[in-house]
Design a protein around this motif. Structure first.
Motif, PDB file in Angstrom:
ATOM      1  N   ASN A   5      13.887 141.092  53.884  1.00 48.52           N
ATOM      2  CA  ASN A   5      14.866 140.839  54.931  1.00 48.52           C
ATOM      3  C   ASN A   5      14.930 139.332  55.096  1.00 48.52           C
TER       4      ASN A   5
ATOM      5  N   SER B  23      33.300 151.589  65.429  1.00 47.12           N
ATOM      6  CA  SER B  23      31.962 152.163  65.453  1.00 47.12           C
ATOM      7  C   SER B  23      31.426 152.121  66.880  1.00 47.12           C
TER       8      SER B  23
ATOM      9  N   ASN C 216      12.444 145.633  57.150  1.00 48.98           N
ATOM     10  CA  ASN C 216      13.605 146.383  57.644  1.00 48.98           C
ATOM     11  C   ASN C 216      13.207 147.718  58.259  1.00 48.98           C
TER      12      ASN C 216
ATOM     13  N   HIS D  49      15.283 148.393  62.496  1.00 50.11           N
ATOM     14  CA  HIS D  49      16.632 148.154  61.982  1.00 50.11           C
ATOM     15  C   HIS D  49      17.679 148.761  62.909  1.00 50.11           C
ATOM     16  N   ARG D  50      18.939 148.487  62.589  1.00 58.22           N
ATOM     17  CA  ARG D  50      20.049 149.055  63.340  1.00 58.22           C
ATOM     18  C   ARG D  50      20.574 150.231  62.547  1.00 58.22           C
ATOM     19  N   ASP D  51      20.651 151.387  63.184  1.00 53.59           N
ATOM     20  CA  ASP D  51      21.139 152.579  62.503  1.00 53.59           C
ATOM     21  C   ASP D  51      22.589 152.360  62.059  1.00 53.59           C
ATOM     22  N   SER D  52      22.887 152.713  60.811  1.00 57.66           N
ATOM     23  CA  SER D  52      24.192 152.346  60.256  1.00 57.66           C
ATOM     24  C   SER D  52      25.331 153.146  60.880  1.00 57.66           C
ATOM     25  N   ILE D  53      25.062 154.322  61.393  1.00 55.32           N
ATOM     26  CA  ILE D  53      26.148 155.136  61.952  1.00 55.32           C
ATOM     27  C   ILE D  53      26.298 154.896  63.449  1.00 55.32           C
ATOM     28  N   THR D  54      25.197 154.915  64.171  1.00 54.30           N
ATOM     29  CA  THR D  54      25.281 154.832  65.631  1.00 54.30           C
ATOM     30  C   THR D  54      25.127 153.406  66.149  1.00 54.30           C
ATOM     31  N   ASN D  55      24.687 152.483  65.297  1.00 58.51           N
ATOM     32  CA  ASN D  55      24.408 151.097  65.697  1.00 58.51           C
ATOM     33  C   ASN D  55      23.270 150.987  66.702  1.00 58.51           C
TER      34      ASN D  55
ATOM     35  N   ASN E  38      11.961 152.798  61.299  1.00 53.97           N
ATOM     36  CA  ASN E  38      11.584 153.679  60.214  1.00 53.97           C
ATOM     37  C   ASN E  38      10.072 153.574  60.076  1.00 53.97           C
TER      38      ASN E  38
END
Ligand code: SF4
Ligand code: SF4
Lengths: 313, 225
Positions: free
Chosen positions: A90, B40, B111, B114-120, B125
């Motif tokens: 990252n 989004s 990472n 992280h920011r969830d790709s669908i819900t932001n 993880n």
């Protein structure tokens, strides 16, 4: 602070990072500092032979950075999956950038060790000779690159903690600079000690004289940067006032005034300048002032890590 | 004859026209759908200090549903009652502020945070986390912790892996008997949370850090009547 609503508790109860990080910060400083100085002397004096100082720097830089890695990994909550840091990158993370720099730096220090102990390695492991000769072709440029990375190693350890906005003492631009300079200061100390102890370098040889000479300007700059840090917090408004308490109260204030200032700065100064020429040339003073500067910088790293985190906003 | 022909063309015309119309309609609705996907979500939460009685039902529900180890918390209700005015109770929700510019995401070397790709939503993880605690010191709000069981760093992620997945509201919101907590999509103009924020004065916690938190607090304000 007069905000209309606020909470004043956190989930870490003050400290997230503990002493292994301070040890790592010290070791990284020694490694980078020693290498920068030894290579600077080599370039400056256009040396071609492997001097005691050069050999010491090779041993010191390689061993301290590896030991530092041990502390870093041991401080992880999941030390056995540390390799994930090598496969998941990252590049907005200072830690990731640092890991990338270290992965280049460690092999470089190993090559410096090979250069420094060329004869010994060749006589022990003759089959390696062709590889060593190949490496020697690029010796000067590679040494240049190594200095560059050594500076990065010292500086990134400062950036690593200076981005932490919750801690006003850490969140300052002066920190990376302070870390480079204090790295040089322990670099001088460890180089002199190891050169004399392990490689029987004369206390008054040319190289040692240079080390002894640069010691004081380095210390001066270190004191200056520390004062800037202090004054910056003093005039830094509410958050600065929170952090400046770290210099005045609690056990870490003692570590600062006795360890960093007393042992790190005043003791070597007194030993070398206040007690007369005979005294300052003695072996005892040589060792004590070297060790005290190591202790001083270790105290500085401890102070920064602990007081920095305790006095948070 | 001519009439018949005319009529046929007319009918044809209608047929053609309706085909045209319906395709137009179709493309329109497709556009609408696309827009919805494009916009989004930005989930946020409101904590109303006027309504919170400090019962900590939210705390308990959170720990239960998200399997937070005993003694640890993703969500904590701090008693901020002024000791000189103990009759005026004041409680504050302590949890991840779901920063739009999240230092924890920026700092994490693996990472894992992280920011969830669908819900932001800012989430984690646990498998990728090595427990370096960089995110914990990087978070301006000190609301991350190492889960004693998974050994991974954790934060409030609006129940992303529990209630949210099942289409339910976060456990704390469901548990609050006094509706002190409201959850919703801040990017959806019609959502209840937006309606609420339009009529109520709300503040962000420690906005000076500049991380644009998505949690809003409605503080107790005395109007001096
Ligand atoms: S409040 Fe802390 S844990 Fe939550 S998104 Fe912001 S930085 Fe990350
Ligand atoms: S503790 Fe885990 S989540 Fe936090 S920065 Fe380190 S690897 Fe990322």
């Amino acid at each position: 602070m007069n905000e209309s609503i606020n909470f004043t508790v956190g989930f870490t109860e003050g400290i997230g990072w503990h002493w292994p990080i301070a040890v790592y910060l010290l070791l990284a400083g020694i490694s980078g500092g020693a290498l920068i100085l030894a290579l600077a002397i080599r370039f400056y004096k256009k040396q071609t032979e492997n001097t005691a100082v050069y050999k010491s720097s090779a041993l010191i830089s390689c061993s301290t950075i590896m030991l530092g890695m041990v502390f870093l990994v041991a401080d992880l909550e999941k030390p056995f999956v540390f390799w994930k840091i090598l496969i998941n990158y990252n590049f907005s993370s200072v830690m990731s950038i640092g890991v990338a720099a270290i992965s280049v730096y460690i092999p470089l220090t190993c090559v410096i060790v090979i250069y420094a102990f060329e004869k010994e390695i060749k006589s022990l492991f003759g089959f390696l000779s062709p590889i060593i000769d190949l490496l020697k072709i690029v010796r000067s440029p590679l040494e240049g690159v190594t200095v560059f990375f050594a500076v990065i190693i010292c500086a990134y350890t400062g950036f690593l903690i200076s981005i932490l906005v919750r801690f006003p003492m850490l969140n300052t631009a002066i920190l990376p600079a302070l870390f480079v300079v204090s790295g040089l200061s322990v670099g001088v100390a460890s180089l002199s000690l190891v050169s004399h102890k392990l490689f029987k370098e004369d206390m008054h040889s040319g190289d040692m004289k240079i080390l002894h000479k640069v010691e004081w300007p380095i210390m001066f700059v270190e004191v200056m940067f520390l004062s800037m840090l202090y004054v910056g917090l003093l005039v830094g408004g509410a958050s600065g006032h929170v952090a400046i308490e770290g210099f005045h109260s609690g056990v870490w204030a003692n570590v600062f005034w006795f360890g960093v200032v007393g042992i790190g700065f005043i003791l070597p100064l007194v030993l070398n300048f206040a007690l007369g020429k005979k005294m300052s040339n003695s072996l005892a003073v040589f060792y004590t002032s070297g060790l005290s500067s190591l202790v001083g910088v270790f105290c500085l790293r401890l102070f920064i890590v602990y007081a920095g985190q305790i006095f948070s906003v | 004859m001519g009439n018949k022909n005319d009529r046929r063309t007319f009918l044809k015309g209608i047929g053609f026209g309706s085909v045209l119309l319906s395709t137009m309609q179709y493309s329109l609705s497709a556009n609408e759908e696309n827009q919805k996907v494009d916009k989004s979500p930005h989930y946020g939460m409101v904590f109303d200090q006027n309504k919170c009685v400090g019962c900590t039902d939210c705390e308990n529900a959170c720990a239960e549903i998200n399997l937070v180890p005993k003694g640890q918390k993703r969500l904590f209700v701090q008693d901020k009652t002024d000791q000189n005015h103990t009759d005026e109770k004041r409680y504050v929700r302590v949890s991840c502020q779901q920063c739009e510019e999240a230092p924890c995401v920026q700092a994490c070397p693996t990472n894992a945070s992280h920011r969830d790709s669908i819900t932001n939503i800012v989430t984690m993880n646990a498998d990728d986390c090595i427990g370096c605690k960089y995110c914990i010191v990087a978070c301006p709000y000190d609301v991350r912790f190492i889960n004693e069981e998974t050994k991974a760093a954790e934060n409030c992620n609006f129940c992303l892996n529990s209630n949210f997945k099942e289409g339910k509201k976060p456990a704390c919101v469901e548990a609050c008997k006094y509706t002190a907590l409201v959850f919703g999509d801040l990017n959806d103009e019609t959502s209840y949370i937006n309606k609420l924020l339009r009529v109520k004065d709300s503040v962000r916690m420690k906005p000076g850090f500049g991380t644009k938190p998505s949690l809003r607090y409605i503080p107790i304000v005395k109007l001096g009547v």
